[in-house]
Design an enzyme around this catalytic site. Structure first.
Site, mmCIF file in Angstrom:
data_model
loop_
_atom_site.group_PDB
_atom_site.id
_atom_site.type_symbol
_atom_site.label_atom_id
_atom_site.label_comp_id
_atom_site.label_asym_id
_atom_site.label_seq_id
_atom_site.Cartn_x
_atom_site.Cartn_y
_atom_site.Cartn_z
ATOM 1 N N CYS A 24 0.809 -1.204 -0.115
ATOM 2 C CA CYS A 24 0.031 0.109 -0.044
ATOM 3 C C CYS A 24 0.842 1.301 -0.062
ATOM 4 C CB CYS A 24 -1.018 -0.019 1.252
ATOM 5 S SG CYS A 24 -2.079 -1.173 1.231
ATOM 6 N N HIS B 198 12.356 2.206 6.366
ATOM 7 C CA HIS B 198 12.268 0.875 6.234
ATOM 8 C C HIS B 198 12.417 -0.110 7.405
ATOM 9 C CE1 HIS B 198 12.334 -3.027 4.119
ATOM 10 N NE2 HIS B 198 12.038 -2.413 2.833
ATOM 11 N N HIS C 286 -4.355 18.846 7.092
ATOM 12 C CA HIS C 286 -5.452 17.701 6.446
ATOM 13 C C HIS C 286 -4.430 16.420 6.609
ATOM 14 C CE1 HIS C 286 -8.047 20.733 5.119
ATOM 15 N NE2 HIS C 286 -7.102 21.294 4.449
ATOM 16 N N HIS D 125 -3.439 6.092 6.339
ATOM 17 C CA HIS D 125 -3.342 4.769 5.616
ATOM 18 C C HIS D 125 -4.607 4.093 5.973
ATOM 19 C CE1 HIS D 125 -1.819 0.945 4.116
ATOM 20 N NE2 HIS D 125 -2.652 0.414 5.027
ATOM 21 N N HIS E 143 -14.803 2.661 4.052
ATOM 22 C CA HIS E 143 -16.282 2.381 3.761
ATOM 23 C C HIS E 143 -16.836 2.345 2.225
ATOM 24 C CE1 HIS E 143 -20.706 3.059 4.093
ATOM 25 N NE2 HIS E 143 -20.688 2.182 4.872
ATOM 26 N N ASN F 42 -10.003 -1.275 0.714
ATOM 27 C CA ASN F 42 -8.723 -1.085 0.725
ATOM 28 C C ASN F 42 -8.345 -1.267 -0.803
ATOM 29 O OD1 ASN F 42 -6.007 -1.346 0.620
ATOM 30 N ND2 ASN F 42 -6.031 -2.830 2.551
#
Length: 478
Positions: free
Chosen positions: A191, A277, A363, A367, A396, A400
């Protein structure tokens, strides 16, 4: 006599007074002042010489599939029963995960779900990729007044599908891009691929020589998608079944430029891109893994450590990001709170302290990979319901969508007409491996919804009522 000529004697007199004062200073103090002045000038020059070229987000588009690709719980149950691949126990488990996932009844599924063949094939994966990629690229170029021949850098990211020819080649072929376009295909980043793709594109733009054409600069096209067709799981490993319940179709494209002449047309300026990482840790590395089960069924396993790993990665990530984006006043407040907790002998409370990132950003595109992850980020960062609202709404409405989810969240802010000139936007995404990645933007103008904003027609229904708090479940890691 002009004002400038009348002020000249006064300025000369003031300079003479300063020089006379300096001569009266002790030599060591005078030397220190001169060295300090030279150091200040050197620092300013170094900053100016090393300052990177500004990179702007000219515009972006998010894919809204046709209504006949919408999927709800009933469609999922129908598919599960008709394909005859799942036992009653597994069907009950997926029903439970879906009901607690935070997904609504209007997300979008890949084409093979509606084919009636109940088989995942390469042809379906190609169809899923082409439908999303070609639609968003065409929309974006059309509304940005940019032709395919103008594109200098092409970055395409898809974590679980890497065909040959590559997805980047498919786009270059379809839109007839130049032979010298710098094309990159990024896979396996999970993602976080959207934020990584923006960083890669910005670095590539800055490495290009200035063009001689009017305005200079170039264009970078970032296209991010996910492809679940070949990774739909038909086995009985519950860790691998979760992805069937939460991953949905979604694609986005962003057009970046470093051309000064297009600054007036751009929506945002890229202020910072950073990633950390955490793959050296075994639990982090194995938290989300593409694998085969003991019967050879391919899928993606999300382990029970995923939420804990995401929380640990977030803490380490904001430790690196905070000093670069937070105001000094908030860093001092944070240091005071930690010192006070340690002085009281409460090391646990000191470790739990985090800076208030709401002082750095107006803002936040958090994730939105799953309800438990949103809950964890909100709890660790001390965010109220209004801060995590866009993430919950995106989960919603679209599910994902992997690497494109942060752009769907940005579209939510614009659909709500909340973005004003000068506002700062934080995009935070997690990826396999395990990575935490951030893009920081500054709005260059007030931003409302474009005609192709995916929230048009439904944003008035959000925010939805908040879901109940997540309960610990040994398999419910979404």
């Amino acid at each position: 006599m002009s004002p400038s000529s009348s002020s000249t004697p006064a300025a000369m007199a003031a300079a003479a007074t300063v020089m006379a004062s300096l001569r009266t200073l002790p030599l060591p103090l005078l030397a220190a002042l001169v060295i300090s002045a030279l150091a200040f000038v050197a620092t300013v020059l170094r900053h100016l010489l090393r300052r990177q070229r500004p990179v702007y987000l000219l515009n972006y588009s998010c894919h809204l599939p046709d209504a006949d690709r919408q999927v709800n719980l009933e469609v999922c149950e129908y598919f599960g029963l008709k394909c005859r691949r799942y036992s009653d126990d597994i069907a009950d488990f997926m029903r439970l995960i879906y009901s607690k996932s935070g997904l609504g009844q209007e997300t979008f599924a890949p084409p093979f779900i509606f084919s009636g063949k109940f088989e995942k094939t390469l042809a379906f994966a190609i169809q899923e990729a082409e439908e999303g990629l070609f639609a968003v690229v065409g929309q974006l170029l059309a509304k940005s007044d940019v032709t395919p021949a103008d594109i200098d850098v092409l970055v395409v990211a898809c974590s679980m599908f890497s065909p040959m020819p590559s997805l980047a080649s498919m786009i270059a072929h379809r839109f007839k891009m130049r032979p010298d376009v710098k094309a990159y295909s990024v896979a396996g980043m999970g993602c976080s691929a959207g934020t990584v793709g923006v960083d890669t594109a910005a670095r590539s733009l800055r490495s290009l020589p200035r063009r001689r054409r009017s305005g200079g600069g170039g264009y970078a096209l970032v296209v991010v998608t996910e492809n679940t067709s070949l990774n739909w799981y038909f086995g009985e490993n519950k860790h691998m079944l979760v992805t069937n319940c939460i991953f949905r179709v979604g694609t986005a494209a962003a057009l970046l430029t470093d051309s000064p002449s297009r600054r007036g047309d751009a929506k945002y300026e890229l202020v910072r891109a950073m990633r950390t990482h955490h793959g050296a840790d075994d639990a982090a590395f194995h938290a989300a893994t593409q694998m085969e089960d003991d019967r050879g069924n391919l899928g993606v396993a999300l382990t029970k450590d995923l939420v804990r790993v995401a929380g640990a990665a977030l803490r380490r990530h904001i430790t690196a990001l905070g000093p670069r984006v937070l105001p000094v006043s908030e860093m001092l407040r944070y240091a005071w709170r930690v010192a006070r907790a340690r002085a009281a002998g409460n090391a646990k409370a000191a470790a739990a302290e985090v800076p208030d990132f709401q002082r750095a950003f107006e803002h936040m595109c958090i994730h939105s990979g799953g309800k438990a992850v949103i809950d964890t980020v909100g709890r660790l960062m001390g965010f109220g319901p209004h801060v995590v609202e866009p993430a919950r709404a995106t989960l919603h409405r679209f599910g994902n969508t992997s690497s494109s989810l942060v752009l769907y969240e940005l579209a939510y802010f614009e659909a709500k007409r909340r973005v004003r000139a000068g506002d700062r936007v934080w995009m935070l995404a997690f990826g396999t491996g395990f990575k935490a990645c951030s893009n920081v933007w500054r709005a260059l103008r007030d931003c409302g919804p474009d005609a192709d904003n995916p929230w048009n027609g439904c944003v008035h229904r959000y925010p939805v009522p908040p879901p109940p708090p997540s309960r610990t479940h040994k398999h419910c890691v979404a």
